[in-house]
Design a protein around this motif. Structure first.
Motif, PDB file in Angstrom:
ATOM      1  N   THR A  37      40.162  17.355  45.377  1.00 13.74           N
ATOM      2  CA  THR A  37      39.938  16.927  46.772  1.00 13.74           C
ATOM      3  C   THR A  37      39.699  15.411  46.787  1.00 13.74           C
ATOM      4  N   ALA A  38      40.762  14.648  46.984  1.00 11.64           N
ATOM      5  CA  ALA A  38      40.660  13.182  46.880  1.00 11.64           C
ATOM      6  C   ALA A  38      39.676  12.593  47.894  1.00 11.64           C
ATOM      7  N   GLY A  39      39.750  13.044  49.170  1.00 10.31           N
ATOM      8  CA  GLY A  39      38.827  12.549  50.199  1.00 10.31           C
ATOM      9  C   GLY A  39      38.846  11.032  50.285  1.00 10.31           C
ATOM     10  N   ALA A  40      37.674  10.418  50.157  1.00  2.35           N
ATOM     11  CA  ALA A  40      37.596   8.958  50.234  1.00  2.35           C
ATOM     12  C   ALA A  40      37.809   8.302  48.871  1.00  2.35           C
ATOM     13  N   GLY A  41      38.068   9.100  47.838  1.00  2.24           N
ATOM     14  CA  GLY A  41      38.469   8.564  46.540  1.00  2.24           C
ATOM     15  C   GLY A  41      37.347   8.291  45.547  1.00  2.24           C
ATOM     16  N   ARG A  42      36.102   8.632  45.928  1.00  2.00           N
ATOM     17  CA  ARG A  42      34.998   8.243  45.032  1.00  2.00           C
ATOM     18  C   ARG A  42      34.999   9.034  43.726  1.00  2.00           C
ATOM     19  N   ASP A  43      35.263  10.337  43.802  1.00  2.00           N
ATOM     20  CA  ASP A  43      35.324  11.127  42.558  1.00  2.00           C
ATOM     21  C   ASP A  43      36.536  10.702  41.717  1.00  2.00           C
ATOM     22  N   ASP A  61      45.283  15.853  47.888  1.00  2.00           N
ATOM     23  CA  ASP A  61      44.706  16.044  49.227  1.00  2.00           C
ATOM     24  C   ASP A  61      45.826  16.416  50.194  1.00  2.00           C
ATOM     25  N   GLN A  63      45.502  15.668  53.464  1.00  2.00           N
ATOM     26  CA  GLN A  63      45.435  14.747  54.609  1.00  2.00           C
ATOM     27  C   GLN A  63      45.907  13.360  54.208  1.00  2.00           C
ATOM     28  N   SER A  66      43.027  10.876  53.999  1.00  2.00           N
ATOM     29  CA  SER A  66      42.253  10.907  52.751  1.00  2.00           C
ATOM     30  C   SER A  66      42.967  10.122  51.664  1.00  2.00           C
ATOM     31  N   CYS A 102      48.614  20.867  48.615  1.00  2.00           N
ATOM     32  CA  CYS A 102      47.436  21.727  48.471  1.00  2.00           C
ATOM     33  C   CYS A 102      47.065  21.844  46.997  1.00  2.00           C
ATOM     34  N   HIS A 103      45.770  21.810  46.718  1.00  2.00           N
ATOM     35  CA  HIS A 103      45.319  21.860  45.324  1.00  2.00           C
ATOM     36  C   HIS A 103      45.658  23.177  44.624  1.00  2.00           C
ATOM     37  N   LEU A 121      33.998  20.048  47.970  1.00  2.00           N
ATOM     38  CA  LEU A 121      34.565  20.864  49.042  1.00  2.00           C
ATOM     39  C   LEU A 121      34.130  20.363  50.423  1.00  2.00           C
ATOM     40  N   PHE A 123      34.660  18.847  54.271  1.00  2.00           N
ATOM     41  CA  PHE A 123      35.549  17.968  55.048  1.00  2.00           C
ATOM     42  C   PHE A 123      35.332  16.515  54.671  1.00  2.00           C
TER      43      PHE A 123
END
Ligand code: SAM
Length: 208
Positions: A37-43, A61, A63, A66, A102-103, A121, A123
């Protein structure tokens, strides 16, 4: 007297920091790792820093927003970023490979067994809170991770019971971890047990 190297533990209830700390222990330069889950990329940035300069990160991701935020964070940190499609899944160079998919399709893109997989996990913070991870695809992604992870590798998930649908997802994810055979997997759950809506961390290590 402890004569080992100095180390510091994450703040007690900082669950994302704990999930990362469990993975840091098994990662080194040249490894392959996955952010589900890339999201904002911090992980993703965290994983890259553990495997740089020779390693490879796949970050998934669904989105565009994201992946754009992930790209911006990586660009700021001068991290090499590439885009991956199913027809172009060779990973010729070190760096981060962004996957707009999708992952649960993890195995369509992986070139070799990863040493670590992370998933945060829920949003995208500050984004569309209607786009959330869903148990059905989350569990499929975890099953795929369980099949591909190398021996000694770890899978860490942060689950959020506090949003609508999050508690059911957390329960199903915890049940999936709990069903891993003890002969081949070590499994741990961290939870702030006096805060029922707080995130939990689940970690599994494939035994050597
Ligand atoms: C909590 S955010 C991830 C935070 C991120 N790891 C970070 O460090 O900034 C959850 C992300 O999961 C993504 N997502 C939801 N369902 C997904 C799926 N089926 N496959 C891949 N990503 C998904 C959302 O779009 C969102 O960006």
């Amino acid at each position: 007297m402890n004569t080992g190297p100095p180390f510091s533990l994450p703040r007690m209830t900082a669950m994302v920091a704990w999930s990362q700390a469990f993975l840091r222990e098994v990662l080194s330069s040249g490894d392959i790792a996955v952010d589900l889950t890339a999201g904002a990329g911090r992980d993703t940035l965290f994983l890259w820093r553990q495997v740089a300069p020779e390693g490879k990160i796949l970050t998934f991701d669904i989105q565009e927003e994201s992946l754009a935020r992930t790209r911006a964070l990586l660009d700021q940190a001068d991290v090499p970023i590439h885009w991956l499609t199913p027809n172009n899944s060779a990973l010729p160079a070190a760096g981060v490979y962004a996957v707009a998919a999708c992952h649960s399709r993890l195995e369509d893109f992986l070139p070799a067994p990863p040493r670590a997989v992370i998933a945060n996990l829920g949003f995208l913070p500050g984004g569309n809170s209607a786009v959330i991870t869903r148990s059905e695809t989350t569990i499929r992604a975890l099953e795929a991770s369980g099949r591909v992870l190398c021996r000694g590798g770890r899978l860490a998930v942060v689950a959020y019971p506090g949003h609508s649908g999050g508690r059911e997802e957390e329960r199903e994810v915890a049940a999936w971890f709990g069903g891993l055979p003890a002969a081949t997997w070590s499994v741990l759950k961290l939870a702030a047990v006096n805060r029922p809506d707080a995130p939990t961390v689940l970690v599994a290590e494939r035994r050597q």
